[in-house]
Design a protein around this motif. Structure first.
Motif, mmCIF file in Angstrom:
data_model
loop_
_atom_site.group_PDB
_atom_site.id
_atom_site.type_symbol
_atom_site.label_atom_id
_atom_site.label_comp_id
_atom_site.label_asym_id
_atom_site.label_seq_id
_atom_site.Cartn_x
_atom_site.Cartn_y
_atom_site.Cartn_z
ATOM 1 N N ASP A 98 42.798 39.433 36.565
ATOM 2 C CA ASP A 98 42.306 38.567 37.649
ATOM 3 C C ASP A 98 43.390 37.588 38.084
ATOM 4 O OD1 ASP A 98 38.904 38.324 36.352
ATOM 5 O OD2 ASP A 98 39.861 39.812 37.654
ATOM 6 N N CYS A 99 44.105 37.042 37.125
ATOM 7 C CA CYS A 99 45.190 36.112 37.438
ATOM 8 C C CYS A 99 46.297 36.841 38.188
ATOM 9 C CB CYS A 99 45.720 35.489 36.152
ATOM 10 S SG CYS A 99 47.189 34.463 36.363
ATOM 11 N N LEU A 100 46.628 38.047 37.736
ATOM 12 C CA LEU A 100 47.663 38.817 38.410
ATOM 13 C C LEU A 100 47.246 39.164 39.836
ATOM 14 C CD1 LEU A 100 48.926 41.245 35.606
ATOM 15 C CD2 LEU A 100 50.054 39.210 36.516
ATOM 16 N N ALA A 101 45.978 39.471 40.013
ATOM 17 C CA ALA A 101 45.489 39.799 41.351
ATOM 18 C C ALA A 101 45.596 38.593 42.275
ATOM 19 C CB ALA A 101 44.048 40.285 41.276
ATOM 20 N N ARG A 102 45.262 37.411 41.756
ATOM 21 C CA ARG A 102 45.388 36.186 42.553
ATOM 22 C C ARG A 102 46.850 35.976 42.956
ATOM 23 N NH1 ARG A 102 41.605 32.502 44.674
ATOM 24 N NH2 ARG A 102 40.344 32.758 42.807
ATOM 25 N N CYS A 103 47.762 36.137 41.986
ATOM 26 C CA CYS A 103 49.192 35.952 42.291
ATOM 27 C C CYS A 103 49.684 37.005 43.271
ATOM 28 C CB CYS A 103 50.008 36.016 40.999
ATOM 29 S SG CYS A 103 49.721 34.596 39.906
ATOM 30 N N ASP A 104 49.175 38.235 43.155
ATOM 31 C CA ASP A 104 49.572 39.280 44.095
ATOM 32 C C ASP A 104 49.185 38.903 45.520
ATOM 33 O OD1 ASP A 104 49.131 42.309 42.058
ATOM 34 O OD2 ASP A 104 50.670 40.749 42.126
ATOM 35 N N ALA A 105 48.026 38.280 45.676
ATOM 36 C CA ALA A 105 47.584 37.849 47.009
ATOM 37 C C ALA A 105 48.545 36.809 47.570
ATOM 38 C CB ALA A 105 46.172 37.285 46.933
#
Lengths: 166, 317
Positions: B279-286
């Motif tokens: 979830d954290c990685l997905a936020r950073c990807d955004a």
């Protein structure tokens, strides 16, 4: 080295600091800068063991760690600093806390790199401790006027406290 | 040794605007804390120096080494050093001023308000990291880094390594506006042989290897700004690494490289969230996507790729 109970007045510590600072800066071409001095005594502040400090300085002078190969006159500064710090350690009449206080005050009296303050050269020759008379104020000519004033004020306050406590 | 000079795109000039305040969380901006892992890969170490010498034991004997930073006896990577390293690359990849040009007393120390950043008019980097512009005109910035501490018991190993004696950098010999170092070891020119040879590794230096964690606290950033911060820390989508962020001393010897990985994000505004793992990685990807598709990317993406290539070089080309 056994720890000696604290018994030396702060005025005397200040006087010793002035003396040590003057000795460290006696030769203008090899004057020990504040950062060099601090780099040597900082470990003592967290490991207050005079034998450890003595050992560190001896190893450093023998080339341990390769630090003497640094540029400029770093090696010459280390030679002077080692000689004078060792002389102070040989006194044997200061407690560990008093040595820490002495080194702290000495560092404040030394010239920092890049400082262009004038340095008066009428420092006392040779080593050895002085008794009785206070060291000439000109040894700390590189101290900024505000710092010198603060030191004098502190000296006056300490003298008042000590005289008042007798 | 790979000493490199990089510059911003030609014609780049500081673009100044009023920076966001700190007293209110803005609805269209993001405020929170991002926990980052900093790990030294194989062959790397970090040595955040203190300028002090310390008696340490190495290979069964006592040696005088340059001390590495500690806090209450615990190895740390100072937050000020992390912020400085990130800021340097952020400045390269933005229309920003030279914050040292107006450090007191220099010939560039002009009082013309158009020539320097202030609390009311900041370039990109000053609006992000802060500026000091006289007693009444400081802006404290919108991002800070805590000291990076070991990620857990036994996560960091301390040892003594030998590095070449550092030399005084000569800025006029480096082309470009920013001097950077790649991963190659330092060399010296052998006049007799008329060729470069490895610099002798004489200086004993305390160094750290392992995993650290730092917290990046941010206030009122856009998603694009967050993405740009992650990019200059060497991140790519899905937590991959484009290049190693360089911290501490011995950069001139190809050292100081850490791999940065997002671990956890806690948001306070415009939404509340507490995300880790994927979830954290997905936020950073955004956020990375927001930066990659912005006008900023049209101007600076080529420079970013040059930077990545330069910092990653391990062989002479």
């Amino acid at each position: 080295m056994p720890a000696k109970p604290s018994g030396t007045s702060q005025i005397e510590i200040l006087r010793l600091a002035e003396e040590l600072a003057a000795a460290l800066q006696q030769q203008p071409e090899n004057a020990v800068k504040r950062n060099t001095f601090l780099s040597l005594v900082a470990d003592f502040q967290s490991h207050p063991d005079p034998d450890r400090l003595r050992r560190t300085l001896e190893l450093l002078l023998k080339g341990s760690g390769g630090h003497l190969a640094r540029g400029g006159n770093y090696e010459e500064q280390v030679v002077v600093a080692t000689r004078e710090i060792s002389r102070v350690l040989r006194r044997g009449d200061l407690s560990v806390d008093e040595y820490r206080s002495l080194f702290g005050w000495t560092a404040r009296l030394l010239e920092s790199p890049g400082s262009t303050g004038s340095r008066r050269t009428n420092a006392p020759g040779g080593g050895g401790s002085k008794t009785g008379t206070s060291a000439p104020r000109s040894h700390i000519g590189s101290v900024k006027p505000g710092q010198l004033q603060a030191l004098e004020e502190l000296r006056r306050q300490l003298a008042e406290e000590e005289n008042g406590g007798e | 040794m790979g000493k490199l000079g990089l510059s911003r795109p030609a014609g780049s000039r500081p673009e100044r605007r009023r920076p966001p305040g700190h007293h209110l969380w803005m609805a269209e901006r993001v405020t929170g804390i991002l926990t980052l892992g900093l790990e030294t890969p194989e062959g790397q170490f970090v040595g955040p120096g203190t300028g002090r010498l310390r008696l340490v034991e190495s290979n069964g004997e006592e040696v005088v080494a340059s001390e590495a930073a500690r806090s209450a006896g615990v190895p740390v990577l100072p937050g000020s050093g992390i912020k400085g390293a990130v800021r340097t690359l952020y400045e390269l990849l933005s229309h920003s001023c030279d914050p040292l040009a107006h450090a007191g007393g220099g010939k560039h120390n002009k009082k013309d308000p158009q020539e320097r950043c202030s609390a009311h008019s900041c370039c990109d980097a000053c609006a992000m990291f802060g500026c000091i512009a006289g007693r009444q005109q400081c802006y404290s910035g919108r991002v800070t880094f805590s000291d990076a501490v070991p990620a857990g018991e036994g996560a960091v190993e301390t040892s003594v390594s030998r590095v070449p004696i550092p030399w005084e950098p000569k800025g006029h010999k480096t082309p470009g506006d920013f001097r950077l170092y790649d991963l190659r070891k330092a060399t010296v020119f052998d006049k007799k042989a008329q060729k470069k040879r490895p610099a002798p590794e004489k200086l004993a230096k305390e160094v750290f290897r392992g995993r650290f964690e730092t917290s990046m606290a941010f206030t009122n950033l856009t998603e694009e700004e967050l993405g740009r911060l992650l990019l200059v820390m060497g991140l790519k989508p899905t937590g991959d690494t484009r290049f190693l962020l360089r911290l501490g001393g011995a950069k001139y010897h190809g050292k100081g490289g850490v791999r940065v990985r997002p671990l956890r994000v806690v948001l306070a505004s415009p939404e509340t969230a507490d995300e880790s793992g994927s979830d954290c990685l997905a936020r950073c990807d955004a956020w990375l996507e927001a930066a990659a598709t912005s006008h900023w990317a049209q101007v600076f993406w080529t420079t970013l790729e040059e930077l990545a290539d330069a910092l990653s070089a391990t062989e002479r080309t």
